[in-house]
Write a protein that holds these residues in place. Structure first.
Motif, PDB file in Angstrom:
ATOM      1  N   UNK A 217     -22.868 -13.498 -15.621  1.00  0.00           N
ATOM      2  CA  UNK A 217     -22.114 -13.080 -14.537  1.00  0.00           C
ATOM      3  C   UNK A 217     -22.822 -13.277 -13.329  1.00  0.00           C
ATOM      4  N   UNK A 218     -23.870 -12.962 -13.121  1.00  0.00           N
ATOM      5  CA  UNK A 218     -24.753 -12.981 -11.812  1.00  0.00           C
ATOM      6  C   UNK A 218     -24.810 -14.474 -11.563  1.00  0.00           C
ATOM      7  N   UNK A 219     -24.847 -15.353 -12.621  1.00  0.00           N
ATOM      8  CA  UNK A 219     -24.656 -16.973 -12.003  1.00  0.00           C
ATOM      9  C   UNK A 219     -23.542 -17.364 -11.276  1.00  0.00           C
ATOM     10  N   UNK A 220     -22.409 -16.631 -12.148  1.00  0.00           N
ATOM     11  CA  UNK A 220     -20.950 -16.857 -11.574  1.00  0.00           C
ATOM     12  C   UNK A 220     -20.823 -16.303 -10.076  1.00  0.00           C
ATOM     13  N   UNK A 221     -21.537 -15.369  -9.784  1.00  0.00           N
ATOM     14  CA  UNK A 221     -21.493 -14.739  -8.461  1.00  0.00           C
ATOM     15  C   UNK A 221     -22.175 -15.580  -7.880  1.00  0.00           C
ATOM     16  N   UNK A 222     -23.380 -16.348  -7.818  1.00  0.00           N
ATOM     17  CA  UNK A 222     -24.082 -17.179  -7.003  1.00  0.00           C
ATOM     18  C   UNK A 222     -23.151 -18.307  -6.810  1.00  0.00           C
ATOM     19  N   UNK A 223     -22.381 -18.807  -7.760  1.00  0.00           N
ATOM     20  CA  UNK A 223     -21.610 -19.981  -7.405  1.00  0.00           C
ATOM     21  C   UNK A 223     -20.732 -19.681  -6.553  1.00  0.00           C
ATOM     22  N   UNK A 224     -19.983 -18.541  -6.284  1.00  0.00           N
ATOM     23  CA  UNK A 224     -18.799 -18.000  -5.554  1.00  0.00           C
ATOM     24  C   UNK A 224     -19.782 -18.000  -4.088  1.00  0.00           C
ATOM     25  N   UNK A 225     -20.740 -17.315  -4.255  1.00  0.00           N
ATOM     26  CA  UNK A 225     -21.408 -17.372  -3.000  1.00  0.00           C
ATOM     27  C   UNK A 225     -22.110 -18.567  -2.251  1.00  0.00           C
ATOM     28  N   UNK A 243      -7.288 -13.211   2.507  1.00  0.00           N
ATOM     29  CA  UNK A 243      -6.581 -14.700   2.171  1.00  0.00           C
ATOM     30  C   UNK A 243      -8.068 -15.406   2.186  1.00  0.00           C
ATOM     31  N   UNK A 244      -8.910 -15.227   2.834  1.00  0.00           N
ATOM     32  CA  UNK A 244     -10.191 -16.080   2.805  1.00  0.00           C
ATOM     33  C   UNK A 244     -10.801 -15.917   1.388  1.00  0.00           C
ATOM     34  N   UNK A 245     -10.853 -15.114   0.730  1.00  0.00           N
ATOM     35  CA  UNK A 245     -11.166 -14.810  -0.665  1.00  0.00           C
ATOM     36  C   UNK A 245     -10.361 -15.527  -1.446  1.00  0.00           C
ATOM     37  N   UNK A 246      -9.120 -15.527  -1.454  1.00  0.00           N
ATOM     38  CA  UNK A 246      -8.321 -16.302  -2.070  1.00  0.00           C
ATOM     39  C   UNK A 246      -8.156 -17.816  -2.168  1.00  0.00           C
ATOM     40  N   UNK A 247      -8.480 -18.198  -0.846  1.00  0.00           N
ATOM     41  CA  UNK A 247      -8.802 -19.732  -0.671  1.00  0.00           C
ATOM     42  C   UNK A 247     -10.021 -19.983  -1.381  1.00  0.00           C
ATOM     43  N   UNK A 248     -11.096 -19.278  -1.344  1.00  0.00           N
ATOM     44  CA  UNK A 248     -12.538 -19.881  -1.912  1.00  0.00           C
ATOM     45  C   UNK A 248     -12.261 -19.601  -3.424  1.00  0.00           C
ATOM     46  N   UNK A 249     -11.646 -18.768  -3.846  1.00  0.00           N
ATOM     47  CA  UNK A 249     -11.255 -18.770  -5.614  1.00  0.00           C
ATOM     48  C   UNK A 249     -10.398 -20.007  -5.637  1.00  0.00           C
ATOM     49  N   UNK A 250      -9.535 -20.261  -4.995  1.00  0.00           N
ATOM     50  CA  UNK A 250      -8.598 -21.656  -5.245  1.00  0.00           C
ATOM     51  C   UNK A 250     -10.094 -22.798  -5.256  1.00  0.00           C
ATOM     52  N   UNK A 251     -10.548 -22.921  -4.092  1.00  0.00           N
ATOM     53  CA  UNK A 251     -11.654 -24.049  -3.949  1.00  0.00           C
ATOM     54  C   UNK A 251     -12.504 -24.166  -5.154  1.00  0.00           C
ATOM     55  N   UNK A 252     -12.864 -22.924  -5.802  1.00  0.00           N
ATOM     56  CA  UNK A 252     -13.857 -22.935  -6.780  1.00  0.00           C
ATOM     57  C   UNK A 252     -13.101 -23.648  -8.130  1.00  0.00           C
ATOM     58  N   UNK A 253     -11.920 -23.178  -8.241  1.00  0.00           N
ATOM     59  CA  UNK A 253     -11.285 -23.881  -9.557  1.00  0.00           C
ATOM     60  C   UNK A 253     -10.935 -25.335  -8.918  1.00  0.00           C
ATOM     61  N   UNK A 254     -10.745 -25.817  -7.790  1.00  0.00           N
ATOM     62  CA  UNK A 254     -10.569 -27.230  -7.253  1.00  0.00           C
ATOM     63  C   UNK A 254     -11.789 -27.993  -8.004  1.00  0.00           C
ATOM     64  N   UNK A 255     -12.920 -27.309  -7.480  1.00  0.00           N
ATOM     65  CA  UNK A 255     -14.052 -27.961  -7.972  1.00  0.00           C
ATOM     66  C   UNK A 255     -14.437 -27.929  -9.532  1.00  0.00           C
TER      67      UNK A 255
END
Length: 259
Positions: A217-225, A243-255
């Motif tokens: 999960x710490x690796x997952x955090x680093x990917x988000x960061x 909204x910024x955080x939601x956009x980043x989560x969406x972009x994470x799953x897009x990748x």
């Protein structure tokens, strides 16, 4: 301009993002009904906002890169931040889709630093010695992102933020594993050292095993960061952060979906 590096998205991923935004809102989002053309087209506007999310440049710097005014960069930021999240919402899986029915989930939190707004109470984290939002993250044992909770003021500890962010409710029915901050809230957590005593050899081995599993999960955090707006100071008004955080989560799953 090296947009792959600046946005964190490949050409194909950016094309998919544009397609979904057009499908969600149509091309009239940027185009004007009459008069002179817009300073920045839809494609450029999406790229600009992705650059801001990925690098946390100032709007002046991003505007200079795209050869527009700071005011244009600010308008595109406000126009597209939530739009990106909405357009990518269908890509965000459920917890069950990531870990399966009843699968185990790792939980952790990190602080997303913000500007120290004087009117905002409860944002200062004594643990991290700075102001920010407590972000709660869930991941599978393999390290795949399973869920991200709503941002909570940084003064609140992980055990409180875990429930207040809505993450605990989303993980109902799953065994959870967290660090000592989740004692009494996660199913499995490290054993605390008893008062005026030392951990037994068995307890030390157990804690080492928990720590090794939690590394995912710490690796997952680093990917988000990798989206630096979560790790370097968030300068806009705090109400724009969710909204910024939601956009980043969406972009994470897009990748993730279009690697």
């Amino acid at each position: 301009m090296r947009l792959d590096a600046l946005t964190g998205l490949t050409h194909g991923q950016r094309a998919e993002l544009r397609r979904r935004i057009v499908e969600h809102l149509g091309t009239a989002l940027i185009a004007r009904p009459g008069g002179r053309p817009s300073a920045l087209c839809l494609e450029g506007s999406i790229d600009l906002v992705c650059v801001l999310l990925r690098t946390n440049l100032t709007q002046d710097q991003a505007a200079a890169l795209f050869e527009v005014s700071q005011a244009t960069a600010s308008r595109r930021w406000d126009l597209l931040r939530d739009t990106i999240a909405l357009a990518l919402a269908a890509l965000v899986p459920t917890v069950r889709e990531i870990v399966g029915r009843g699968g185990s989930v790792l939980v952790d939190g990190f602080l997303a630093p913000t500007w120290d707004w004087k009117h905002a109470r409860g944002m200062y984290s004594d643990k991290h010695q700075e102001s920010g939002f407590n972000i709660q993250v869930a991941a599978s044992i393999a390290g795949d992102l399973a869920a991200v909770g709503d941002p909570i003021p940084g003064a609140r500890h992980d055990a409180y933020a875990y429930a207040a962010s809505g993450l605990a409710a989303r993980l109902a029915g799953h065994d959870t594993l967290g660090d000592k901050g989740y004692q009494g809230h996660a199913t499995i957590h490290p054993i605390r050292k008893p008062p005026k005593a030392e951990l037994t050899a068995h307890d030390q081995r157990f804690n080492a095993s928990v720590s090794s599993i939690r590394a995912a999960v710490e690796r997952t955090n680093s990917h988000l960061q990798n989206w630096k707006i979560l790790t370097t100071r968030f300068r806009p008004p705090l109400e724009k952060f969710p909204a910024t955080l939601r956009a980043i989560v969406g972009l994470y799953y897009l990748k993730w979906a279009f690697e």
